[in-house]
Structures are given as C-alpha cells and as structure tokens.
Design a protein around this motif. Structure first.
Motif, PDB file in Angstrom:
ATOM      1  N   ARG A 249      -0.605   2.613  -5.316  1.00 41.14           N
ATOM      2  CA  ARG A 249      -0.180   2.887  -4.342  1.00 41.14           C
ATOM      3  C   ARG A 249       0.916   2.390  -4.083  1.00 41.14           C
ATOM      4  O   ARG A 249       1.959   2.623  -3.081  1.00 41.14           O
ATOM      5  CB  ARG A 249      -1.403   2.267  -3.447  1.00 41.14           C
ATOM      6  CG  ARG A 249      -2.895   2.164  -3.022  1.00 41.14           C
ATOM      7  CD  ARG A 249      -3.258   1.601  -1.997  1.00 41.14           C
ATOM      8  NE  ARG A 249      -5.001   1.666  -2.983  1.00 41.14           N
ATOM      9  CZ  ARG A 249      -5.532   0.185  -2.134  1.00 41.14           C
ATOM     10  NH1 ARG A 249      -4.521  -0.473  -1.669  1.00 41.14           N
ATOM     11  NH2 ARG A 249      -7.174   0.118  -2.760  1.00 41.14           N
ATOM     12  N   ALA A 264      -3.512   5.061   5.846  1.00 37.96           N
ATOM     13  CA  ALA A 264      -4.049   6.362   6.400  1.00 37.96           C
ATOM     14  C   ALA A 264      -3.178   7.452   5.923  1.00 37.96           C
ATOM     15  O   ALA A 264      -3.464   8.404   6.057  1.00 37.96           O
ATOM     16  CB  ALA A 264      -4.438   6.322   7.030  1.00 37.96           C
ATOM     17  N   GLU A 265      -1.334   7.080   6.070  1.00 34.68           N
ATOM     18  CA  GLU A 265       0.087   7.852   6.224  1.00 34.68           C
ATOM     19  C   GLU A 265       0.214   7.795   4.591  1.00 34.68           C
ATOM     20  O   GLU A 265       0.712   8.874   4.785  1.00 34.68           O
ATOM     21  CB  GLU A 265       0.658   7.641   7.161  1.00 34.68           C
ATOM     22  CG  GLU A 265      -0.280   7.207   8.775  1.00 34.68           C
ATOM     23  CD  GLU A 265       0.394   6.873   9.442  1.00 34.68           C
ATOM     24  OE1 GLU A 265       2.076   7.430   9.050  1.00 34.68           O
ATOM     25  OE2 GLU A 265       0.272   6.228  11.092  1.00 34.68           O
ATOM     26  N   GLN A 266      -0.498   7.463   3.583  1.00 36.66           N
ATOM     27  CA  GLN A 266       0.757   7.417   2.307  1.00 36.66           C
ATOM     28  C   GLN A 266       0.181   8.608   2.421  1.00 36.66           C
ATOM     29  O   GLN A 266      -0.923   9.633   2.525  1.00 36.66           O
ATOM     30  CB  GLN A 266       0.097   6.812   1.361  1.00 36.66           C
ATOM     31  CG  GLN A 266       0.324   5.009   1.425  1.00 36.66           C
ATOM     32  CD  GLN A 266      -0.110   4.292   1.208  1.00 36.66           C
ATOM     33  OE1 GLN A 266      -0.288   4.440  -0.113  1.00 36.66           O
ATOM     34  NE2 GLN A 266       0.040   2.811   1.491  1.00 36.66           N
ATOM     35  N   ASP A 267       1.156   9.439   1.236  1.00 42.50           N
ATOM     36  CA  ASP A 267       1.599  10.329  -0.092  1.00 42.50           C
ATOM     37  C   ASP A 267       0.241   9.968  -0.915  1.00 42.50           C
ATOM     38  O   ASP A 267       1.327   9.545  -2.028  1.00 42.50           O
ATOM     39  CB  ASP A 267       2.675  10.537  -0.199  1.00 42.50           C
ATOM     40  CG  ASP A 267       2.553  12.267  -0.843  1.00 42.50           C
ATOM     41  OD1 ASP A 267       1.209  12.578  -1.285  1.00 42.50           O
ATOM     42  OD2 ASP A 267       3.510  12.786  -1.272  1.00 42.50           O
ATOM     43  N   ARG A 268      -1.106  10.340  -0.994  1.00 41.46           N
ATOM     44  CA  ARG A 268      -1.501   9.796  -2.267  1.00 41.46           C
ATOM     45  C   ARG A 268      -1.440  10.963  -3.554  1.00 41.46           C
ATOM     46  O   ARG A 268      -1.605  10.185  -4.432  1.00 41.46           O
ATOM     47  CB  ARG A 268      -3.135  10.218  -2.075  1.00 41.46           C
ATOM     48  CG  ARG A 268      -3.224   9.757  -0.734  1.00 41.46           C
ATOM     49  CD  ARG A 268      -5.052   9.787  -0.473  1.00 41.46           C
ATOM     50  NE  ARG A 268      -5.101   8.454   0.830  1.00 41.46           N
ATOM     51  CZ  ARG A 268      -6.053   7.910   1.181  1.00 41.46           C
ATOM     52  NH1 ARG A 268      -7.073   7.694   0.550  1.00 41.46           N
ATOM     53  NH2 ARG A 268      -6.202   7.284   2.283  1.00 41.46           N
ATOM     54  N   ALA A 309      -9.829  11.376  -2.063  1.00 39.58           N
ATOM     55  CA  ALA A 309      -8.421  12.554  -2.077  1.00 39.58           C
ATOM     56  C   ALA A 309      -7.913  12.557  -1.015  1.00 39.58           C
ATOM     57  O   ALA A 309      -7.080  13.091  -1.034  1.00 39.58           O
ATOM     58  CB  ALA A 309      -8.745  14.384  -2.502  1.00 39.58           C
ATOM     59  N   ARG A 310      -8.410  12.338   0.498  1.00 33.87           N
ATOM     60  CA  ARG A 310      -7.498  11.895   1.210  1.00 33.87           C
ATOM     61  C   ARG A 310      -8.094  10.786   2.603  1.00 33.87           C
ATOM     62  O   ARG A 310      -9.497  10.453   1.916  1.00 33.87           O
ATOM     63  CB  ARG A 310      -8.059  13.667   2.235  1.00 33.87           C
ATOM     64  CG  ARG A 310      -7.454  14.892   1.609  1.00 33.87           C
ATOM     65  CD  ARG A 310      -7.907  15.735   3.060  1.00 33.87           C
ATOM     66  NE  ARG A 310      -9.205  16.341   2.771  1.00 33.87           N
ATOM     67  CZ  ARG A 310      -9.991  16.856   3.860  1.00 33.87           C
ATOM     68  NH1 ARG A 310      -9.439  17.037   4.902  1.00 33.87           N
ATOM     69  NH2 ARG A 310     -11.328  16.531   3.960  1.00 33.87           N
ATOM     70  N   ALA A 311      -7.470  10.548   3.280  1.00 34.71           N
ATOM     71  CA  ALA A 311      -8.090   9.465   3.515  1.00 34.71           C
ATOM     72  C   ALA A 311      -8.597   9.398   4.688  1.00 34.71           C
ATOM     73  O   ALA A 311      -9.787   8.825   4.525  1.00 34.71           O
ATOM     74  CB  ALA A 311      -6.905   9.188   5.062  1.00 34.71           C
ATOM     75  N   GLU A 312      -9.538  10.247   5.427  1.00 29.65           N
ATOM     76  CA  GLU A 312     -10.395  11.010   5.965  1.00 29.65           C
ATOM     77  C   GLU A 312     -11.871  11.034   5.009  1.00 29.65           C
ATOM     78  O   GLU A 312     -12.810  11.687   5.771  1.00 29.65           O
ATOM     79  CB  GLU A 312     -10.546  12.599   7.303  1.00 29.65           C
ATOM     80  CG  GLU A 312     -10.066  13.210   6.386  1.00 29.65           C
ATOM     81  CD  GLU A 312      -8.163  13.987   6.403  1.00 29.65           C
ATOM     82  OE1 GLU A 312      -8.044  15.034   6.205  1.00 29.65           O
ATOM     83  OE2 GLU A 312      -7.718  13.455   6.106  1.00 29.65           O
ATOM     84  N   ASP A 313     -11.834  11.264   3.558  1.00 31.46           N
ATOM     85  CA  ASP A 313     -12.785  11.222   2.926  1.00 31.46           C
ATOM     86  C   ASP A 313     -12.829   9.851   2.640  1.00 31.46           C
ATOM     87  O   ASP A 313     -14.016   9.862   1.404  1.00 31.46           O
ATOM     88  CB  ASP A 313     -12.091  12.124   1.292  1.00 31.46           C
ATOM     89  CG  ASP A 313     -11.498  13.604   1.826  1.00 31.46           C
ATOM     90  OD1 ASP A 313     -12.372  14.263   3.199  1.00 31.46           O
ATOM     91  OD2 ASP A 313     -11.250  14.275   1.073  1.00 31.46           O
ATOM     92  N   THR A 314     -12.420   8.506   2.430  1.00 28.55           N
ATOM     93  CA  THR A 314     -12.436   7.798   2.753  1.00 28.55           C
ATOM     94  C   THR A 314     -14.617   6.923   3.015  1.00 28.55           C
ATOM     95  O   THR A 314     -14.976   7.534   4.084  1.00 28.55           O
ATOM     96  CB  THR A 314     -11.738   6.471   3.248  1.00 28.55           C
ATOM     97  OG1 THR A 314     -10.629   6.703   2.822  1.00 28.55           O
ATOM     98  CG2 THR A 314     -12.436   4.393   2.315  1.00 28.55           C
TER      99      THR A 314
END
Length: 420
Positions: A249, A264-268, A309-314
């Motif tokens: 990361r 949570a705000e990173q460009d994955r 894939a997204r922070a909210e999918d953790t």
C-alpha cells in the motif's frame, strides 16, 4: 544529476551497504565494537566524498577497504603505545593474525548481513539487548529511534547497546552462521528485530518523511533470506507475508506533497497487486499447515484489508475475529488498540471507546500518540467533536513524524471549521 540528487543517492546507498560492510569487517577482524567504529568512520568519509567526487565503481569494496584501514591503523597505534610487536594481539588469537591482517577478497564479495543478524541475536544477550543491538548494527537505526521503539529514554538505550557489544566481544562468539539448533533458539529475536526494522521504515518515528523505503526494503530482503533458510517455518512465512501485504500500500499512503492518506481514503489502484498476491499465497500456505502464530495472524488481517476492492467492502467482522485470536497470544498493547478500532467498526464507536479506556493504565502506551489518535477518531464517529478536537491536537503534539503530525492537526482544524 544535481548535487542534491548525488547526495540523496549516496545517502540511500550508504544505508543499504552499512550492515553488509559491518559484517565483512567483523568477519575479518573479529571485534564487534572496533568494527562498528571503523565502519562509522568509513561511512562519514563516504558521505563527505561521494556527493563531491561521485560514487566509486565498487562502493561496497571501497567502504570495506576504508573501514579495514581505519581498524588496522587503530590496532597498530594501540600496539605501539603498549610496546607490542603483534599489531592485532589485543583483538584476536595469535594464530589468526596473519590471515586477518591480509586483504580478503572473500570478505569483500560475501554478504555477511544474515550472519550478522543471527550473531546479534546470540543467547548470551537478553532478548531486549539483542534486538536493540541488531536494530543498530543491521537496521541502521539511531539510538534515539531505537529508544522510541522500546519506549525508553535514549540514554538508557545507549547503555543497553554498549553493554550488548561488550558481551558479544567477551563471549568470543564466532562470526559464522549458527547451527540448526542455534537458529531455533535465536529465531524469535531475529523475527522481532526484522518486524521492528520494517515498522520503522513503514512509518518513521520522527522526521519529515512518512516512511523510509530503505529500512522497509532491507527488512523485506532479510526476511526473504531467512525464509529461504527456513522455508517451512510458519512464523517466518507469516512475517514475510505481513511485510509484503503492508508494503503493497506504500505508493498510496502519501499525496503529492508527502501528506499522509489514511487507509480508507487511499487509491487502491496504486496498491502493488504482485506483492499482495505473493503475500496472500504465503500466509494461506502457512495457515494451511497449522501455523497459527502472531505473524501469520497479523498477515491474515492485512490480507483481509488488501483483498477489499473498496474500503466499505472490508470484512470487519473477520478482522475482529482474527484480533480476538491474536489477543489470546500477544500482550502487545498496539494489538489491543487495533482490536478496539475493529470492534468500533463492527459494534459502533462506543464499543471501541470502552476498549480503549482499558488501555489508559498501560504504561507502555502512556503518552503515545496512537492512543490519542484512535480515541479522537472514535470520538468523532460518536459525534463528540469537541473531545475529538482535543485528542487530535494532543496526538499531534506527541508525534515527531511530521506527516502524521500535519494529518492530525488537519483533522482537528477540519472539525473546528465544521462548527463555524
């Protein structure tokens, strides 16, 4: 190339080469303290000359030659002062003097860093002393940085490292790779050292940069070497996986000006998918063999984060479950702090705050900025912005890492602006 670029290149190269050069000089002269002093002098000479004259074609050999010359000059001076004819009598047995005084091509070409790593973790030392000595000799950390990692004053750490060097010298430890049994006895300290070196590189304890790539990369390189030596050890595989999954990361952790960007705000899309795939494969194999240890569990937590894939999918319930298992195996207060955050993500901020309150009495966290930063985050989520501002500000005052400090101050300022 500008003079500043040459200077930065030389600095990075010197940090990478320092442990290798120290290992080579110890192999030649068999005196840890004298070798470290000589290598430090060689590094200072290189830091002065290389930016001006350019990096030599064989920088490692250059450093070894200069350090060897320094230590040889020192030995000759001591011998003359004490009216001795044999210039290395004070350092090594007589039968070794001729061989050690001669130039050794093998010492120049051979990378002794792994041998140095295991030597520093010799059982003649206490675990804390072994770790401190290795961080200094192999990791290249300053005494102040090591003191902060151990949460002790710099003067205390300086005394600990000095005693450790004297113990190594007095014990007559041979500079060679340990046997299988000796490796097993030292492995826990070795892995702890590599973990601390990586952590210092991933988020530095002080300074203007969020991370030091040289330290984290060296920790990964050494852990790969230990893994190649012990391919079936689950803890080693788990630690390597943890480093890869975390370091994946790195490119997304800072913005254009070096500012900190939270997970949570990173460009994955910037995450290193190759490192993630390798880390997941390592930890999956370790867990399938029943390696339920501290490092495989932490690697599993990192894998859950990286695979979202997204922070909210953790998958926070899974992360909390893994932390629950880890808490039963580790007395690390940072694990307890991370578990409190996971609990807040699953059960709400109040649950996390309740768990954080139990850490207030832990002296290892007294005055540590991460406790205040975590509390500020959860207080903000709970809607208590006044208290959150206070703890963001307190956390900022307790960290000496500038990007972290700026981020925490910006969070406090954001909440203040929202009240207007």
């Amino acid at each position: 190339m500008t003079s500043r670029s040459r200077e930065l290149r030389a600095e990075r190269l010197l940090r990478d080469l320092a442990p290798q050069v120290l290992g080579a000089v110890i192999r030649r002269f068999h005196d840890f303290g004298a070798a470290e002093d000589a290598v430090q002098e060689a590094l200072i000479a290189a830091a002065t000359q290389w930016p001006r004259d350019g990096v030599p074609d064989e920088p490692r050999a250059w450093l070894i030659q200069v350090a060897s010359r320094r230590i040889t000059d020192h030995v000759r001076s001591e011998a003359a002062r004490r009216r001795r004819e044999a210039f290395v009598v004070s350092l090594v047995p007589p039968e070794q003097q001729i061989a050690l005084a001669a130039d050794s091509d093998e010492a120049v070409e051979h990378d002794d860093t792994l041998t140095l790593l295991f030597m520093c973790c010799h059982p003649a030392l206490s675990t804390s002393s072994a770790i401190a000595l290795t961080l200094r000799a192999v990791g290249g950390l300053t005494t102040a940085e090591i003191g902060r990692a151990f949460l002790v004053p710099e003067a205390t750490m300086a005394q600990r490292i000095s005693r450790a060097k004297q113990t190594i010298k007095a014990s007559g430890v041979p500079f060679q790779m340990p046997t299988l049994e000796e490796r097993a006895a030292r492995l826990g300290a070795v892995l702890h050292v590599l973990y601390l070196i990586f952590n210092e590189g991933y988020t530095t304890s002080s300074g203007p940069e969020l991370h030091r790539d040289d330290l984290s990369s060296e920790a990964i390189r050494l852990t790969r070497a230990v893994h190649a030596l012990l391919p079936d050890d689950g803890e080693v595989a788990g630690l390597l996986a943890l480093m890869l999954l975390t370091d994946a990361r790195r490119a997304a952790r800072t913005g254009p000006a070096g500012e900190l960007i939270p997970l949570a705000e990173q460009d994955r899309g910037l995450w290193d998918q190759g490192a993630i795939a390798e880390g997941v494969a390592l930890v999956s194999a370790a867990l399938s063999r029943g390696a339920i240890g501290v490092y495989p569990l932490q690697a599993a937590i990192a894998a859950v984060h990286d695979e979202a894939a997204r922070a909210e999918d953790t998958d926070w319930p899974q992360i909390l479950a893994l932390y629950d298992i880890l808490m039963g195996m580790s007395d690390n207060p940072m694990v307890a702090l991370s578990r409190a955050i996971a609990a807040a993500m699953v059960r709400g901020p109040e649950a996390g705050l309740e768990l954080l309150s139990s850490l207030d009495a832990d002296p290892r966290l007294a005055g540590h900025h991460r406790l205040d930063a975590a509390r500020a985050h959860l207080l903000e989520r709970a809607g208590d912005h006044e208290a959150a501002i206070a703890h963001y500000s307190k956390a900022a005052g307790r960290t000496t890492n500038i990007p972290e400090q700026n981020y925490l101050l910006s969070q406090a300022a954001r909440l203040r602006d929202a009240r207007k």
